[in-house]
Design an enzyme around this catalytic site. Sequence first.
Site, PDB file in Angstrom:
ATOM      1  N   HIS A 249     -12.533 -38.735 -41.590  1.00 36.34           N
ATOM      2  CA  HIS A 249     -13.756 -38.069 -42.070  1.00 36.34           C
ATOM      3  C   HIS A 249     -14.998 -38.533 -41.305  1.00 36.34           C
ATOM      4  CE1 HIS A 249     -12.148 -35.835 -45.500  1.00 36.34           C
ATOM      5  NE2 HIS A 249     -11.354 -36.864 -45.736  1.00 36.34           N
ATOM      6  N   ASP A 312      -9.678 -42.476 -46.967  1.00 35.64           N
ATOM      7  CA  ASP A 312      -8.796 -41.402 -47.418  1.00 35.64           C
ATOM      8  C   ASP A 312      -8.480 -40.402 -46.298  1.00 35.64           C
ATOM      9  OD1 ASP A 312     -11.580 -40.784 -47.503  1.00 35.64           O
ATOM     10  OD2 ASP A 312     -11.054 -38.889 -48.499  1.00 35.64           O
ATOM     11  N   GLU A 313      -7.408 -39.699 -46.509  1.00 33.02           N
ATOM     12  CA  GLU A 313      -7.074 -38.495 -45.749  1.00 33.02           C
ATOM     13  C   GLU A 313      -7.115 -38.679 -44.235  1.00 33.02           C
ATOM     14  OE1 GLU A 313      -8.141 -34.907 -48.781  1.00 33.02           O
ATOM     15  OE2 GLU A 313      -9.780 -35.550 -47.486  1.00 33.02           O
ATOM     16  N   ASN A 314      -6.643 -39.817 -43.755  1.00 33.75           N
ATOM     17  CA  ASN A 314      -6.432 -39.971 -42.324  1.00 33.75           C
ATOM     18  C   ASN A 314      -5.055 -39.401 -42.016  1.00 33.75           C
ATOM     19  OD1 ASN A 314      -6.007 -40.743 -39.707  1.00 33.75           O
ATOM     20  ND2 ASN A 314      -5.807 -42.942 -40.190  1.00 33.75           N
TER      21      ASN A 314
END
Lengths: 673, 673
Positions: A249, A312-314
């Site tokens: 992100h 998050d969300e790597n």
Amino acid sequence: MKTIPTLLISILISTSAFSQINTLMPVPASVTPQTGKFNLNSTFSVSVSGNPDPRLTKAIHRFLKRLSKKTTLTFDPDTVIKSNENTTFTLSVDRPGLVRLGEDESYALSISPSAISLSAPTDLGALHGLETLYQLIERDGSGFFFRSVQIKDQPRFPWRGLMLDVCRHFFKVETVKRQLDAMALVKLNVLHLHLSEDQGFSIESKTFPKLHELGSNGNYFTQDQIRDIIAYAADRGIRVMPEFDIPGHTTSWMTGYPELASAPGFIKPEKRFGIFGSTMNPAKPETYTFLDQFFAEMCALFPDEYMHIGGDENNGEQWDANQEIQKFKSENNLKTNHDLQAYFNLKILDILTKNGKKMMGWDEIYQPTLPKNIVIHSWRGRDYMDDAAKAGFQSVLSNGFYIDLFHSAAEHYQNDPIPTGTKLTDDEKSRILGGEATQWAELVDEETLDMRIWPRTAAIAERLWSSGSVINVDDMYRRLPEISLRLEEIGLNLVTNRDVMMRRLAGSDTISDLRNFLNAVEPQEGYKRHSIKPGYTTFSPFSRGVDIALSDAPDVISASLLVNSMIKSGNRNPDKKLFELAEIWISSKKKLTRMAENNIAIKELLPVSNQVSELGRLFKSLLEKYKSGKTLTKQELQKIEAEVKLRTKPVAELEPAMGSVILTLAKKMTPGR
Amino acid sequence: MKTIPTLLISILISTSAFSQINTLMPVPASVTPQTGKFNLNSTFSVSVSGNPDPRLTKAIHRFLKRLSKKTTLTFDPDTVIKSNENTTFTLSVDRPGLVRLGEDESYALSISPSAISLSAPTDLGALHGLETLYQLIERDGSGFFFRSVQIKDQPRFPWRGLMLDVCRHFFKVETVKRQLDAMALVKLNVLHLHLSEDQGFSIESKTFPKLHELGSNGNYFTQDQIRDIIAYAADRGIRVMPEFDIPGHTTSWMTGYPELASAPGFIKPEKRFGIFGSTMNPAKPETYTFLDQFFAEMCALFPDEYMHIGGDENNGEQWDANQEIQKFKSENNLKTNHDLQAYFNLKILDILTKNGKKMMGWDEIYQPTLPKNIVIHSWRGRDYMDDAAKAGFQSVLSNGFYIDLFHSAAEHYQNDPIPTGTKLTDDEKSRILGGEATQWAELVDEETLDMRIWPRTAAIAERLWSSGSVINVDDMYRRLPEISLRLEEIGLNLVTNRDVMMRRLAGSDTISDLRNFLNAVEPQEGYKRHSIKPGYTTFSPFSRGVDIALSDAPDVISASLLVNSMIKSGNRNPDKKLFELAEIWISSKKKLTRMAENNIAIKELLPVSNQVSELGRLFKSLLEKYKSGKTLTKQELQKIEAEVKLRTKPVAELEPAMGSVILTLAKKMTPGR
């Protein structure tokens, strides 16, 4: 009179006469109503004893100002606040409160006909007591007053937060301060600011100015503004915890500092929404040199002891595609990308520790080798929290508190961090610190923020403050509109901006038909709006019907409360308000069709208005049958269930909300179910 | 189609079908409607040619955002704004505009079915053109569009201002910015900030920090905030002129710097309102040393070429009582206090001149010996302005534009700086620069500011921008609600905060009865509220009925427009809305009495509600007589006039507003009058 256990208050509430005591939110730990009342008039005077932080004096000034506005009487602090204790309202505080995790926030409030006393170990507790007192103001034909009562109160969880994403959409300082005022009103104590994202880097960095200069489209908080926000929060007993989301992100970081990236190609902040894979390069020592300097700056700016690093969300795509990173992985014996991120996190942990901070991150950062003073922020599921607790880690729950996903207040209200029947030991339970409502900002802007966060977050605040036994959903819904009124009194636009938006959408100041329709429908839940209408960006206008509709359709909530109470009481005569609502819903199609004749912006609502009309007809026929004592056969019930299913299919990102009320009534009318 | 003189537009407006062209405010200098319309859809594209200031790009971004919100379509600047001129909307600007007095603000806007073009000598004109275009958006069942039209426009007066007193009550930066947005919408170009007063010193001084530290109760703009406000204003083509009111009205200066005073005894900023006599000592050289340094700082901070020094309401009492000052007067051959103030002013003039500024002051500063580049600000009467003009001085009119005094929009609208029949020569007229609405802040706060300034100031903006021949009051009132809707679309709370205040006063979200009552009454005009209810201070709550009532009672304005139109057309059948209003007014007493039974805060309104009911009865009986073709005798008219006089007597600082409508109708019904 004896103390009423909180469990019973909500039952008592629905049967007793109106009293502000029965509208308090969050419900205090212990409430003992007494006889009599304290009359609020020009003899009202205030004194403070003990050793509070100076913030208490400011809070009393704010309290007097609110009181003046509310009562139309003038309470001039110069004359109302006395230096001696011979006053009608006395506050007593043992010591200055520290705005940090675990501080004592308890208070005791006693109102008798002759005096009000508020005592607390710290001024943070006293602030909570003042908010309770504000919620207790009542009036009659002779004056304003507080009913006599004894309240003893303290929070169930020490971490009661709101996370605000200021990157997908940016919010002004005044807008953030409004949320802090609202948080104080319902006794929340953590503002978590999500400050960096693919779409924007929303804070000034003096060390690396290209972060905000090139990464923010001009929308960022200066450090002076951040200090102003922190001071404003501290005056309200609220911590401000920053989040810098790394290593994923991070598009907005790369715009100014492409050398941080695992792959080239980030020329400006993202305007679309989703997961874009932009990830910091964990294999380059320069990345850590940069982050070392960056976090040194930010750790000094934010006084809170926690620093949230996101995590998050790597999705790992960029790491997989980068030869240098692959080489680094094998050289360092890091088998998976999760191992690599764990390596990265440990490096960050060193930096934060050096700067006197504890680390927090989304549940992806969890790994058993981390020190036990980090906090796991559970968003993907409550299992991550329980696992962390068992492994000795503290955690905060946001899974189930994603207020950006248009779920009802009831759903959030029933999302207990430590639910009844949990298998966790007391020791494990003690590591569950609380929760945070999360307002991600893909589908919200300045205009809609207040109505998206509130009043639902008041229900979450009650979940986190009040006893786990306070679970009556209907009673929560009964009190929620009262809290909305209190919130707008202190400046929130959660009610009024809907009117503004309806007038703009209608192109007219005559909006009753549009309001009736929009009060009966709800936005699609979860991430469905993005798939129904792909292509939302930071430039999309949030001014359509779906943006005005609420996650708790107000008229349907009213209908639901009336139906539930009718069923509970065995009354066979439906409240006339129910028939009125049915007629209003029936007329939806006709009314909106007429509006759409001269207004293209209404056109997309017509199919949903048709569904609402059909469901209104169904509801009316059921009410009539119920009134005349008729019952339904199981086949009839099945037919109704099929029709409700058909008619609640979403259109224009909206769905009619009255399906569940209809089914509740229909099932009640079907013997043998 | 030929150009319609502006005089005729308002006549044309009231007879033709609805068109946004007929709602423009201020009315442009020349409007030529054409056939056809420009459809607003996804092919919309924008380009800019010429040499504008970069502020124009920002304005286009804001315009696209508003357009997106209004139409629910996405106008993404990244794709809508093109670098070539092959676009559907072309802007052409010759040169960067300078935000200063006398800059060219003209523009030409041409809308055809295939293209929109906006051209202007400077980007300041282009900004005005964009606001005109925004007001022209229309919709129907197929889409959004602009009607074809040719508009050529420029202001009548170069100085069109709003003065905001930020001292009696302080207003946040965001609140000031909202006023700037609103000013831009109606083409005002001067924000005059009244920054020092007895009640507060509202700006940071780095040279003399005790000014804001001890003189502001913590309510002041930092210099960074001032720079932010100036930049925000400049982006909208608006000058920011500061006022430091000297030598009187200076209690807040003396709190930190008592050595400036002509008499001792100022220990804190004043909280009462009135004239308190605190006056700087003009006999001490140190006073000028101080002001020399002070104005050097402030002249550098504010880029505008004018500095306003106030100069009003020095009652001379402190000077008379001070022996040192008396001695100074006689030594310097200064016979009167006016002479002494003139001496003082000349010293200040030297300081300002040295710092590159021109001087402005309230009309008390006028003296023939001043240089001709100063500006006289007329507040005590228009005579002062005419006298100044004859003596060769420029002037700005605020007498008649005191929007803090609760006069109607009509009164302000008819207050022409250069009225028809003026005896001034063309040369003298050219020295009358324009006017300023003045929002003094004794009886207004954050919550009520927008509804007190707007929409009335839009009527003043039209007086200052449009031709002197645009004078139809009813037509102004027809367009004013449209402007209110535009204002709330861009963020003003002039409509919504009334709802918030009514809900708080009612203690309920059911406010239709209260609204009906408050839409029929008006606050007492002038300074009467202070004498009716003495003791207003900076701590008084503005949350009573009188604070929600407007200077143009909306329902009475509606009734007045209907009655005037009925009389003009000779229609004998009153609009049914008139009978509805009469019934609503008749029911006032009953409805409010019921509310007051449980709400003490309503009680003070009961006598006025009784008056409203009686006048409603009178109005209804007149309507019925009119409908049945009856007339009144002169005796009957006299009886009605007496009753209206009796029933419009003020109570609770309020008065029923329908007296004049009743009299208009009654007189029309009386033959031989």
